[in-house]
Enzyme design. Structure first.
Site, mmCIF file in Angstrom:
data_model
loop_
_atom_site.group_PDB
_atom_site.id
_atom_site.type_symbol
_atom_site.label_atom_id
_atom_site.label_comp_id
_atom_site.label_asym_id
_atom_site.label_seq_id
_atom_site.Cartn_x
_atom_site.Cartn_y
_atom_site.Cartn_z
ATOM 1 N N CYS A 31 3.430 5.303 -1.142
ATOM 2 C CA CYS A 31 3.243 4.896 -2.385
ATOM 3 C C CYS A 31 4.653 5.535 -3.529
ATOM 4 O O CYS A 31 5.749 4.932 -2.836
ATOM 5 C CB CYS A 31 1.573 4.386 -3.278
ATOM 6 S SG CYS A 31 1.216 4.200 -4.430
ATOM 7 N N HIS A 32 3.804 6.155 -4.494
ATOM 8 C CA HIS A 32 4.792 7.015 -5.414
ATOM 9 C C HIS A 32 5.537 8.332 -4.679
ATOM 10 O O HIS A 32 6.432 8.692 -5.317
ATOM 11 C CB HIS A 32 4.945 6.897 -6.237
ATOM 12 C CG HIS A 32 4.556 5.413 -7.563
ATOM 13 N ND1 HIS A 32 3.486 4.246 -7.087
ATOM 14 C CD2 HIS A 32 5.520 4.586 -8.012
ATOM 15 C CE1 HIS A 32 3.913 3.465 -7.486
ATOM 16 N NE2 HIS A 32 5.203 3.811 -8.378
#
Length: 190
Positions: free
Chosen positions: A116-117
Site C-alpha cells: 500500500c503506502h
C-alpha cells in the site's frame, strides 16, 4: 508442526515496522500468516507500549510493540515488512533511524516487503532506482520519480523486494514473503 500452519519458517525472525495509523489488516494478516508458517515476528515502532491501527475508515485495534527502533539490528532479522495505511508510512519516512534501518535491509539483500503506502519509507532510502514495484495508486508518481518502474499488479517481486497495492492483495503478498525468505538472500540492492 502446527495443525494451523507449518514450520517452513521455523528459526526465522521478521521485523514489522509500524507506528500509529498503520492499516490494520496490512499488519495483522502478514503477522498471523508468518507466525502460522513458524516465524517469530517483532512489531517494531518509535515508542514502546502499543500502537493503534486504522481500520479502513476509523481507528482500529491496538497492537503491542515488541521493540523500539533503537533496540533492533538488521543482523537479527531475516526479513522486513512495512505495512501501509496513509498515516503510518508518512510518519516513518521522516524518522532517520527507520529510514536507515530500511536502507540497511535493502543493501543486505534480505527480504523487504512493503504494501500500500509502505513503499514511501523505501523511497527515502534512495535505493529504489531501477527496481520494479507496485503500491497504492497515489504513490505511482513518487515511486517513478525515485527511479522505480511502477506496475499495477497485485504483487511485484524484484530480487527479494516484494510490493503490493492494497489489503485485497494480502494473500499473494503473504505467500510471496514466505517464498522469498525460503529462497534465501539476494544480491544487495543499491
Amino acid at each position: 508442526m502446527s495443525i494451523f500452519g507449518s514450520d517452513k519458517l521455523k528459526g526465522k525472525k521478521i521485523a514489522i515496522v509500524a507506528t500509529d495509523g498503520f492499516e490494520q489488516s496490512e499488519l495483522e494478516e502478514p503477522k498471523k500468516y508468518l507466525e502460522g508458517e513458524g516465524a517469530e515476528t517483532h512489531v517494531i515502532s518509535l515508542k514502546s507500549g502499543s500502537i493503534k491501527g486504522w481500520d479502513q475508515k476509523d481507528w482500529g485495534n491496538k497492537v503491542s510493540v515488541d521493540k523500539t527502533i533503537d533496540e533492533v539490528s538488521v543482523a537479527d532479522y531475516d526479513a522486513l515488512v512495512l505495512p501501509g495505511g496513509q498515516m503510518n508510512p508518512d510518519v516513518l519516512r521522516t524518522e532517520k533511524k527507520v529510514v536507515a534501518f530500511a536502507a540497511e535491509f535493502m543493501r543486505s539483500g534480505k527480504v523487504v516487503a512493503a504494501i500500500c503506502h509502505g513503499p514511501w519509507t523505501l523511497i527515502e532510502t534512495g535505493l529504489l532506482r531501477g527496481h520494479n514495484v507496485t503500491s497504492w495508486p497515489s504513490l505511482k508518481t513518487d515511486l517513478t520519480n525515485a527511479g522505480a518502474q511502477w506496475q499495477d499488479s497485485e504483487v511485484v517481486v524484484d530480487k527479494g523486494l516484494i510490493t503490493s497495492r492494497n489489503p485485497s492483495d494480502l494473500p499473494a503478498f503473504n505467500k510471496k514473503i514466505v517464498e522469498e525468505i525460503l529462497e534465501g538472500k539476494h544480491a544487495p540492492r543499491s
